[in-house]
Design a protein around this motif. Structure first.
Motif, PDB file in Angstrom:
ATOM      1  N   ILE A 177      -5.021   6.423  15.792  1.00 56.11           N
ATOM      2  CA  ILE A 177      -4.753   6.927  14.326  1.00 56.11           C
ATOM      3  C   ILE A 177      -3.553   6.830  13.998  1.00 56.11           C
ATOM      4  N   ILE A 178      -2.170   7.484  15.049  1.00 52.91           N
ATOM      5  CA  ILE A 178      -0.933   7.253  14.574  1.00 52.91           C
ATOM      6  C   ILE A 178      -0.326   6.152  14.064  1.00 52.91           C
ATOM      7  N   VAL A 179      -0.095   4.772  14.372  1.00 47.14           N
ATOM      8  CA  VAL A 179      -0.642   3.104  13.815  1.00 47.14           C
ATOM      9  C   VAL A 179      -0.322   3.378  12.571  1.00 47.14           C
ATOM     10  N   LEU A 180      -1.957   3.598  12.331  1.00 47.09           N
ATOM     11  CA  LEU A 180      -2.220   3.728  10.898  1.00 47.09           C
ATOM     12  C   LEU A 180      -1.959   5.287   9.870  1.00 47.09           C
ATOM     13  N   THR A 181      -1.585   6.036  10.170  1.00 48.27           N
ATOM     14  CA  THR A 181      -1.400   6.613  10.162  1.00 48.27           C
ATOM     15  C   THR A 181       0.283   6.290   9.204  1.00 48.27           C
ATOM     16  N   ILE A 182       1.576   5.803  10.011  1.00 40.12           N
ATOM     17  CA  ILE A 182       2.508   5.099  10.085  1.00 40.12           C
ATOM     18  C   ILE A 182       2.207   4.082   8.903  1.00 40.12           C
ATOM     19  N   ILE A 183       1.066   3.666   8.463  1.00 50.24           N
ATOM     20  CA  ILE A 183       1.818   2.712   8.275  1.00 50.24           C
ATOM     21  C   ILE A 183       0.924   3.210   6.633  1.00 50.24           C
ATOM     22  N   MET A 184      -0.234   4.218   6.702  1.00 44.57           N
ATOM     23  CA  MET A 184      -0.426   4.621   5.131  1.00 44.57           C
ATOM     24  C   MET A 184       0.701   5.280   4.619  1.00 44.57           C
ATOM     25  N   ILE A 185       1.549   5.962   5.481  1.00 47.09           N
ATOM     26  CA  ILE A 185       2.350   6.807   4.708  1.00 47.09           C
ATOM     27  C   ILE A 185       3.601   5.886   4.080  1.00 47.09           C
ATOM     28  N   THR A 186       3.984   4.782   5.459  1.00 47.83           N
ATOM     29  CA  THR A 186       5.097   3.817   4.502  1.00 47.83           C
ATOM     30  C   THR A 186       4.109   3.097   3.471  1.00 47.83           C
ATOM     31  N   SER A 187       3.110   2.477   2.980  1.00 44.73           N
ATOM     32  CA  SER A 187       2.828   2.182   1.788  1.00 44.73           C
ATOM     33  C   SER A 187       2.885   2.562   0.714  1.00 44.73           C
ATOM     34  N   ALA A 188       1.987   4.408   0.777  1.00 45.59           N
ATOM     35  CA  ALA A 188       2.491   4.838  -0.140  1.00 45.59           C
ATOM     36  C   ALA A 188       3.616   5.709  -0.716  1.00 45.59           C
ATOM     37  N   GLY A 189       4.815   5.631   0.337  1.00 47.23           N
ATOM     38  CA  GLY A 189       6.378   5.388  -0.339  1.00 47.23           C
ATOM     39  C   GLY A 189       6.856   4.158  -0.878  1.00 47.23           C
ATOM     40  N   VAL A 190       6.025   2.539  -0.358  1.00 53.24           N
ATOM     41  CA  VAL A 190       6.706   2.280  -1.268  1.00 53.24           C
ATOM     42  C   VAL A 190       6.078   1.195  -2.052  1.00 53.24           C
ATOM     43  N   LEU A 191       5.111   1.646  -2.624  1.00 48.14           N
ATOM     44  CA  LEU A 191       3.740   2.309  -3.673  1.00 48.14           C
ATOM     45  C   LEU A 191       4.328   2.797  -4.671  1.00 48.14           C
ATOM     46  N   THR A 192       5.057   4.042  -4.112  1.00 51.25           N
ATOM     47  CA  THR A 192       4.776   5.260  -5.289  1.00 51.25           C
ATOM     48  C   THR A 192       7.061   4.706  -5.911  1.00 51.25           C
ATOM     49  N   PHE A 193       8.222   3.961  -4.599  1.00 49.95           N
ATOM     50  CA  PHE A 193       9.306   3.753  -4.582  1.00 49.95           C
ATOM     51  C   PHE A 193       9.371   2.852  -6.264  1.00 49.95           C
ATOM     52  N   VAL A 194       8.294   1.267  -5.882  1.00 54.25           N
ATOM     53  CA  VAL A 194       7.693   0.804  -7.354  1.00 54.25           C
ATOM     54  C   VAL A 194       7.266   1.194  -8.450  1.00 54.25           C
ATOM     55  N   GLN A 195       6.618   2.274  -8.223  1.00 56.22           N
ATOM     56  CA  GLN A 195       6.026   2.968  -9.472  1.00 56.22           C
ATOM     57  C   GLN A 195       7.184   3.621 -10.263  1.00 56.22           C
ATOM     58  N   GLN A 196       7.882   3.991  -9.528  1.00 57.72           N
ATOM     59  CA  GLN A 196       9.559   4.473  -9.917  1.00 57.72           C
ATOM     60  C   GLN A 196       9.997   3.825 -10.838  1.00 57.72           C
ATOM     61  N   LEU A 197      10.540   2.779  -9.927  1.00 56.27           N
ATOM     62  CA  LEU A 197      11.439   1.475  -9.966  1.00 56.27           C
ATOM     63  C   LEU A 197      10.701   1.485 -11.844  1.00 56.27           C
ATOM     64  N   THR A 198       9.794   1.099 -11.503  1.00 55.08           N
ATOM     65  CA  THR A 198       8.988   0.224 -12.793  1.00 55.08           C
ATOM     66  C   THR A 198       8.205   0.962 -14.152  1.00 55.08           C
ATOM     67  N   LEU A 199       8.158   2.351 -14.155  1.00 56.52           N
ATOM     68  CA  LEU A 199       8.319   2.942 -14.845  1.00 56.52           C
ATOM     69  C   LEU A 199       8.786   2.920 -15.959  1.00 56.52           C
ATOM     70  N   PRO A 200      10.040   3.236 -15.735  1.00 54.21           N
ATOM     71  CA  PRO A 200      10.803   3.026 -17.926  1.00 54.21           C
ATOM     72  C   PRO A 200      10.250   1.051 -18.421  1.00 54.21           C
ATOM     73  N   LYS A 201      10.294   0.320 -17.687  1.00 49.22           N
ATOM     74  CA  LYS A 201       9.841  -0.863 -18.080  1.00 49.22           C
ATOM     75  C   LYS A 201       8.623  -0.552 -18.775  1.00 49.22           C
ATOM     76  N   ILE A 202       7.885   0.070 -18.586  1.00 48.38           N
ATOM     77  CA  ILE A 202       6.714  -0.137 -18.595  1.00 48.38           C
ATOM     78  C   ILE A 202       6.580   0.691 -19.860  1.00 48.38           C
ATOM     79  N   GLN A 203       6.818   1.898 -19.613  1.00 44.31           N
ATOM     80  CA  GLN A 203       6.399   2.618 -21.491  1.00 44.31           C
ATOM     81  C   GLN A 203       7.371   2.360 -22.038  1.00 44.31           C
ATOM     82  N   SER A 204       8.626   1.671 -22.119  1.00 43.18           N
ATOM     83  CA  SER A 204       9.456   0.545 -23.110  1.00 43.18           C
ATOM     84  C   SER A 204       8.175  -0.608 -23.867  1.00 43.18           C
TER      85      SER A 204
END
Length: 179
Positions: free
Chosen positions: A10-37
């Motif tokens: 459970i701890i390992v899966l939670t860490i993987i989930m939190i890390t994945s969510a963080g990476v996806l949020t970072f990529v989304q924030q990084l690409t959002l201006p280009k998508i909007q443009s």
């Protein structure tokens, strides 16, 4: 033994989930201006495409209705563009319609988004089908098989396109906007 493995898992899966969510949020924030443009550029291109002769446009807001007034190089009004959408056979059709409100006719239509059946309903994007709407009077019925040559095997998509255009005309007429 199984009780000791479950908390670690459970701890390992939670860490993987939190890390994945963080990476996806970072990529989304990084690409959002280009998508909007890109979306803004696509909309501007669609507005100028459906208003032949327009070199620039101004946004006109009337209540919850947003229109785009196309202007030629001398500042004269060429027509108005309106974005509208409606249900097709498989997807929501999103279009930009150019309207000549003085002559009360459709100028041109551009499909912004559709996901109709490939090879059938998706043929609504073809120039031959879309050009049927050019210079159609507001008073026409826009009925597939009557006013519009429906795509064989895709009457629902053909009629849906007509309905979305007729809906744009209705919005203009009901807005009582002094254009």
């Amino acid at each position: 033994m199984a009780d000791k493995i479950k908390p670690k898992l459970i701890i390992v899966l939670t860490i993987i989930m939190i890390t994945s969510a963080g990476v996806l949020t970072f990529v989304q924030q990084l690409t959002l201006p280009k998508i909007q443009s890109h979306a803004q550029q696509k909309k501007e291109n669609a507005i100028l495409t459906v208003l032949p002769g327009a070199e620039e446009y101004e946004q006109v807001d009337k209540g919850n209705l947003t229109l785009y007034k196309g202007l030629d190089s001398s500042g004269n009004v060429v027509g108005y563009a309106l974005q509208n959408s409606g249900q097709g056979f498989q997807s929501v059709l999103k279009i930009m319609v150019g309207l000549d409100v003085d002559a009360k006719k459709v100028m041109k239509v551009k499909i912004l988004n559709q996901a109709e059946t490939p090879g059938l309903g998706a043929r609504i994007i073809e120039k031959q089908f879309k050009s049927q709407f050019n210079d159609k009077a507001f008073s026409d019925s826009f009925q597939a098989k009557k006013d519009i040559d429906a795509i064989s095997g895709a009457t629902i998509s053909s009629q849906a396109m007509s309905d979305v255009i007729k809906g744009a005309i209705k919005k203009i007429q009901e807005s009582d906007i002094n254009l």
